[in-house]
Design an enzyme around this catalytic site. Structure first.
Site, mmCIF file in Angstrom:
data_model
loop_
_atom_site.group_PDB
_atom_site.id
_atom_site.type_symbol
_atom_site.label_atom_id
_atom_site.label_comp_id
_atom_site.label_asym_id
_atom_site.label_seq_id
_atom_site.Cartn_x
_atom_site.Cartn_y
_atom_site.Cartn_z
ATOM 1 N N HIS A 52 91.927 -31.429 -20.686
ATOM 2 C CA HIS A 52 90.809 -31.656 -20.343
ATOM 3 C C HIS A 52 90.564 -32.254 -18.779
ATOM 4 C CE1 HIS A 52 86.229 -32.336 -21.165
ATOM 5 N NE2 HIS A 52 86.464 -33.492 -20.600
ATOM 6 N N GLY A 103 80.599 -39.618 -16.715
ATOM 7 C CA GLY A 103 80.797 -40.168 -15.277
ATOM 8 C C GLY A 103 81.962 -41.266 -15.197
ATOM 9 N N PHE A 104 82.353 -41.757 -16.221
ATOM 10 C CA PHE A 104 83.518 -42.603 -16.509
ATOM 11 C C PHE A 104 84.355 -42.532 -17.647
ATOM 12 C CE2 PHE A 104 80.143 -44.317 -13.887
ATOM 13 C CZ PHE A 104 80.787 -44.435 -12.650
ATOM 14 N N GLY A 105 85.657 -42.651 -17.468
ATOM 15 C CA GLY A 105 86.535 -43.188 -18.596
ATOM 16 C C GLY A 105 86.115 -44.218 -19.462
ATOM 17 N N ASP A 161 83.402 -35.848 -26.647
ATOM 18 C CA ASP A 161 84.009 -36.565 -25.454
ATOM 19 C C ASP A 161 83.354 -37.908 -25.077
ATOM 20 O OD1 ASP A 161 85.125 -36.928 -22.871
ATOM 21 O OD2 ASP A 161 84.117 -35.531 -21.765
ATOM 22 N N GLY A 162 84.342 -38.811 -25.111
ATOM 23 C CA GLY A 162 84.004 -40.145 -24.677
ATOM 24 C C GLY A 162 84.105 -41.053 -25.765
ATOM 25 N N GLY A 163 85.043 -42.065 -25.510
ATOM 26 C CA GLY A 163 85.231 -43.300 -26.520
ATOM 27 C C GLY A 163 85.637 -42.816 -27.937
ATOM 28 N N GLY A 172 90.767 -39.706 -23.463
ATOM 29 C CA GLY A 172 91.435 -40.297 -22.254
ATOM 30 C C GLY A 172 92.238 -41.465 -22.173
ATOM 31 N N SER A 173 91.392 -42.468 -22.394
ATOM 32 C CA SER A 173 92.174 -43.841 -22.447
ATOM 33 C C SER A 173 93.010 -44.023 -23.857
ATOM 34 C CB SER A 173 91.178 -45.026 -22.048
ATOM 35 O OG SER A 173 89.779 -44.618 -22.697
HETATM 36 C C1 DX5 Z 1 83.595 -39.043 -19.097
HETATM 37 C C2 DX5 Z 1 84.387 -37.728 -19.003
HETATM 38 C C3 DX5 Z 1 85.657 -38.053 -20.373
HETATM 39 C C4 DX5 Z 1 86.352 -39.317 -20.130
HETATM 40 C C5 DX5 Z 1 86.529 -39.814 -21.591
HETATM 41 O O1 DX5 Z 1 82.360 -38.687 -18.070
HETATM 42 O O2 DX5 Z 1 83.938 -36.610 -19.650
HETATM 43 O O3 DX5 Z 1 86.096 -36.776 -20.387
HETATM 44 O O4 DX5 Z 1 87.721 -38.800 -19.425
HETATM 45 O O5 DX5 Z 1 87.452 -41.011 -21.394
HETATM 46 P P1 DX5 Z 1 87.661 -41.886 -22.555
HETATM 47 O O6 DX5 Z 1 88.210 -40.913 -23.660
HETATM 48 O O7 DX5 Z 1 88.395 -43.188 -21.792
HETATM 49 O O8 DX5 Z 1 86.230 -42.366 -23.019
HETATM 50 ZN ZN ZN Z 2 85.130 -34.851 -19.968
#
Ligand code: DX5
Ligand code: ZN
Length: 238
Positions: A34, A143-145, A176-178, A198-199
């Site tokens: 992704h 916008g942020f991970g 997607d997210g958290g 992601g994280s």
């Molecule tokens: C946020 C992104 C995500 C992000 C998820 O805007 O679309 O894809 O990388 O990061 P995590 O898994 O750390 O919440």
């Molecule tokens: Zn994403």
């Protein structure tokens, strides 16, 4: 129920050794990679663009899905497709011509997905779900991970699942997210079939492979939980 797919988000990867991190994700059983593209306008952050996709294409055979958090996605499909992208995820928000955008993705021969933010109703998907391969429900604000999972999205995932079953059962339902070992079982129970993380994958000190195993183990427990609940419901009804 189909097997849940994992889509590691490289936003949380170490960019100084991105190729290696993606190889670790592939070895850990990633189904796709992704790629979060941000323009500092659609979302208040900048991230990566076509050159990163070009580089990744040279080092992995995994499908590359491009999550476009940019104000004018249509003008970049050709470039990203030529760089080796396999699918595009475009937001419902701010797009007055979403159907046309999806058709443009088709003209470059790539898979198309539509994304909705946490405060956007599932009902906006009614008129587009039959035209896309994927729906992505944002479980944080884009916008942020490394943000906290927004729990109010859980019932919405259930509503999107119902819509998909009714109108386009082959459509994938991605979140997607958290997403981590705690929230993954919740979203899968609600109806998600593809998890972006992601994280939870690249930020885990145990390493990428171990982090992916932990996610899959959490999902196995989900399945066991579901089976156990079904068994006890059956026993109660006998
Ligand atoms: C946020 C992104 C995500 C992000 C998820 O805007 O679309 O894809 O990388 O990061 P995590 O898994 O750390 O919440
Ligand atoms: Zn994403």
């Amino acid at each position: 129920m189909s097997i849940v797919k994992l889509a590691p988000s490289i936003l949380a990867a170490d960019f100084a050794r991105l190729g290696q991190q993606v190889a670790e994700a592939a070895q850990g059983g990633a189904d796709r990679i992704h790629v979060d593209v941000m323009d500092g306008h659609f979302v208040p952050n900048l991230s990566m663009g076509v050159v990163v996709v070009e580089s990744l294409r040279r080092v992995t055979h995994l499908p590359l899905e491009i999550h476009l958090m940019i104000s004018a996605p249509d003008q970049f499909f050709d470039e990203f497709a030529a760089a080796g992208s396999d699918s595009f995820l475009v937001h419902w928000e701010g797009n007055n011509n979403l159907h046309r955008t999806v058709q443009r993705i088709r003209t470059v021969g790539r898979r198309a997905g539509v994304v909705i933010n946490p405060a956007t109703s599932a009902t906006v998907l009614e008129e587009i779900v039959e035209d896309v391969d994927q729906v992505l429900v944002m479980t944080v604000n884009p916008g942020f991970g490394h943000q906290e999972f927004v729990r109010t999205t859980l019932p919405k995932i259930g509503r999107v699942r119902q819509l998909i079953e009714r109108r386009h059962p082959e459509c994938e339902l991605e979140v997607d997210g958290g997403i981590d070992a705690t929230t993954a079982p919740l979203v899968v129970r609600a109806g998600a079939t593809v998890l972006v993380a992601g994280s939870a994958i690249f930020g885990d000190r145990r390493g990428v492979g171990a982090a992916m195993n932990a996610l899959r183990t959490a999902l196995k427990n989900t399945k066991r939980d579901t089976e156990a609940a079904e068994r006890s419901a059956l026993q109660r009804s006998q």
